[in-house]
Design a protein around this motif. Structure first.
Motif, PDB file in Angstrom:
ATOM      1  N   LEU A  76     -26.412  69.956  -7.326  1.00 20.28           N
ATOM      2  CA  LEU A  76     -26.311  70.055  -5.868  1.00 20.28           C
ATOM      3  C   LEU A  76     -27.625  70.574  -5.275  1.00 20.28           C
ATOM      4  O   LEU A  76     -28.112  70.053  -4.269  1.00 20.28           O
ATOM      5  CB  LEU A  76     -25.150  70.974  -5.470  1.00 20.28           C
ATOM      6  N   LEU A  77     -28.221  71.560  -5.921  1.00 19.15           N
ATOM      7  CA  LEU A  77     -29.496  72.095  -5.449  1.00 19.15           C
ATOM      8  C   LEU A  77     -30.610  71.053  -5.535  1.00 19.15           C
ATOM      9  O   LEU A  77     -31.466  70.971  -4.647  1.00 19.15           O
ATOM     10  CB  LEU A  77     -29.871  73.349  -6.245  1.00 19.15           C
ATOM     11  N   MET A  78     -30.604  70.261  -6.596  1.00 12.14           N
ATOM     12  CA  MET A  78     -31.617  69.211  -6.748  1.00 12.14           C
ATOM     13  C   MET A  78     -31.476  68.144  -5.660  1.00 12.14           C
ATOM     14  O   MET A  78     -32.470  67.703  -5.076  1.00 12.14           O
ATOM     15  CB  MET A  78     -31.520  68.540  -8.120  1.00 12.14           C
ATOM     16  N   VAL A  79     -30.252  67.732  -5.393  1.00  5.17           N
ATOM     17  CA  VAL A  79     -30.029  66.744  -4.333  1.00  5.17           C
ATOM     18  C   VAL A  79     -30.397  67.358  -2.982  1.00  5.17           C
ATOM     19  O   VAL A  79     -30.986  66.688  -2.133  1.00  5.17           O
ATOM     20  CB  VAL A  79     -28.568  66.231  -4.339  1.00  5.17           C
ATOM     21  N   GLY A  80     -30.085  68.633  -2.794  1.00  2.00           N
ATOM     22  CA  GLY A  80     -30.473  69.328  -1.567  1.00  2.00           C
ATOM     23  C   GLY A  80     -31.980  69.342  -1.384  1.00  2.00           C
ATOM     24  O   GLY A  80     -32.492  69.122  -0.284  1.00  2.00           O
ATOM     25  N   ALA A  81     -32.710  69.587  -2.471  1.00  2.00           N
ATOM     26  CA  ALA A  81     -34.181  69.559  -2.409  1.00  2.00           C
ATOM     27  C   ALA A  81     -34.669  68.169  -2.046  1.00  2.00           C
ATOM     28  O   ALA A  81     -35.607  68.014  -1.246  1.00  2.00           O
ATOM     29  CB  ALA A  81     -34.768  70.006  -3.745  1.00  2.00           C
ATOM     30  N   ASP A  82     -34.028  67.146  -2.613  1.00  2.00           N
ATOM     31  CA  ASP A  82     -34.430  65.773  -2.287  1.00  2.00           C
ATOM     32  C   ASP A  82     -34.120  65.442  -0.830  1.00  2.00           C
ATOM     33  O   ASP A  82     -34.887  64.728  -0.179  1.00  2.00           O
ATOM     34  CB  ASP A  82     -33.743  64.787  -3.235  1.00  2.00           C
ATOM     35  N   LEU A  83     -33.020  65.974  -0.314  1.00  2.00           N
ATOM     36  CA  LEU A  83     -32.704  65.781   1.105  1.00  2.00           C
ATOM     37  C   LEU A  83     -33.763  66.424   1.998  1.00  2.00           C
ATOM     38  O   LEU A  83     -34.204  65.829   2.994  1.00  2.00           O
ATOM     39  CB  LEU A  83     -31.328  66.372   1.433  1.00  2.00           C
ATOM     40  N   ILE A  84     -34.170  67.623   1.649  1.00  2.00           N
ATOM     41  CA  ILE A  84     -35.211  68.305   2.423  1.00  2.00           C
ATOM     42  C   ILE A  84     -36.501  67.493   2.383  1.00  2.00           C
ATOM     43  O   ILE A  84     -37.165  67.300   3.411  1.00  2.00           O
ATOM     44  CB  ILE A  84     -35.422  69.738   1.888  1.00  2.00           C
ATOM     45  N   LEU A  85     -36.852  66.989   1.209  1.00  2.00           N
ATOM     46  CA  LEU A  85     -38.060  66.171   1.084  1.00  2.00           C
ATOM     47  C   LEU A  85     -37.937  64.867   1.863  1.00  2.00           C
ATOM     48  O   LEU A  85     -38.930  64.365   2.400  1.00  2.00           O
ATOM     49  CB  LEU A  85     -38.357  65.885  -0.386  1.00  2.00           C
ATOM     50  N   TYR A  86     -36.736  64.321   1.946  1.00  2.00           N
ATOM     51  CA  TYR A  86     -36.528  63.106   2.732  1.00  2.00           C
ATOM     52  C   TYR A  86     -36.946  63.351   4.187  1.00  2.00           C
ATOM     53  O   TYR A  86     -37.674  62.550   4.782  1.00  2.00           O
ATOM     54  CB  TYR A  86     -35.064  62.651   2.668  1.00  2.00           C
ATOM     55  N   PHE A  87     -36.475  64.462   4.752  1.00  2.00           N
ATOM     56  CA  PHE A  87     -36.798  64.755   6.148  1.00  2.00           C
ATOM     57  C   PHE A  87     -38.276  65.104   6.320  1.00  2.00           C
ATOM     58  O   PHE A  87     -38.892  64.726   7.317  1.00  2.00           O
ATOM     59  CB  PHE A  87     -35.889  65.858   6.696  1.00  2.00           C
ATOM     60  N   ARG A  88     -38.870  65.790   5.353  1.00  2.00           N
ATOM     61  CA  ARG A  88     -40.312  66.042   5.397  1.00  2.00           C
ATOM     62  C   ARG A  88     -41.073  64.722   5.371  1.00  2.00           C
ATOM     63  O   ARG A  88     -41.985  64.493   6.164  1.00  2.00           O
ATOM     64  CB  ARG A  88     -40.741  66.909   4.216  1.00  2.00           C
ATOM     65  N   ASN A  89     -40.676  63.855   4.460  1.00  2.00           N
ATOM     66  CA  ASN A  89     -41.373  62.581   4.308  1.00  2.00           C
ATOM     67  C   ASN A  89     -41.180  61.669   5.517  1.00  2.00           C
ATOM     68  O   ASN A  89     -42.082  60.931   5.895  1.00  2.00           O
ATOM     69  CB  ASN A  89     -40.941  61.887   3.013  1.00  2.00           C
ATOM     70  N   ARG A  90     -40.011  61.733   6.113  1.00  2.00           N
ATOM     71  CA  ARG A  90     -39.782  60.941   7.328  1.00  2.00           C
ATOM     72  C   ARG A  90     -40.691  61.416   8.462  1.00  2.00           C
ATOM     73  O   ARG A  90     -41.256  60.619   9.197  1.00  2.00           O
ATOM     74  CB  ARG A  90     -38.310  61.023   7.735  1.00  2.00           C
ATOM     75  N   ARG A  91     -40.860  62.739   8.546  1.00  2.00           N
ATOM     76  CA  ARG A  91     -41.768  63.297   9.554  1.00  2.00           C
ATOM     77  C   ARG A  91     -43.202  62.860   9.265  1.00  2.00           C
ATOM     78  O   ARG A  91     -43.950  62.478  10.186  1.00  2.00           O
ATOM     79  CB  ARG A  91     -41.668  64.830   9.557  1.00  2.00           C
ATOM     80  N   LEU A  92     -43.589  62.869   7.993  1.00  2.00           N
ATOM     81  CA  LEU A  92     -44.935  62.404   7.627  1.00  2.00           C
ATOM     82  C   LEU A  92     -45.123  60.934   7.946  1.00  2.00           C
ATOM     83  O   LEU A  92     -46.216  60.507   8.355  1.00  2.00           O
ATOM     84  CB  LEU A  92     -45.205  62.673   6.137  1.00  2.00           C
TER      85      LEU A  92
END
Length: 98
Positions: A76-92
């Motif tokens: 769950l924590l790993m998927v959560g980290a990937d979700l956070i990176l998704y939003f970071r990457n979308r902003r980038l």
């Protein structure tokens, strides 16, 4: 035996998530990622954790089978980290399009 098979399944998924997180971090783009997929997987792990927590026989033996719940939470924590990176990457992605 079913607990062992469940752990094998969870550990197998667990080994793949760190590679996915690193790839997301290095890619610096959300292209090719599915927010719905990540959310469904995240929700699935929450449901798996909840099923363990409300299962009386599992909770009665949690001192012996704690590792099953541990791997659910770790994934769950790993998927959560990937979700956070998704939003970071979308902003980038938005910044790079300007």
């Amino acid at each position: 035996m079913s607990d062992i098979l469940e752990v094998i399944m969870i550990v197998s998924f667990g080994f793949s998530w760190p590679f996915n997180v690193v790839k997301s971090y290095k890619a610096r783009t959300a292209k090719g990622k599915s927010l719905w997929f990540l959310c469904l997987i995240f929700f699935g792990y929450i449901a798996g954790i909840a099923s363990k927590l409300i299962n009386e026989s599992y909770m009665a033996s949690i001192s012996e089978k704690w590792y099953v719940l541990f791997f659910y939470v770790l994934n769950l924590l790993m998927v959560g980290a990937d979700l956070i990176l998704y939003f970071r990457n979308r902003r980038l992605d938005k910044i790079s399009q300007q």
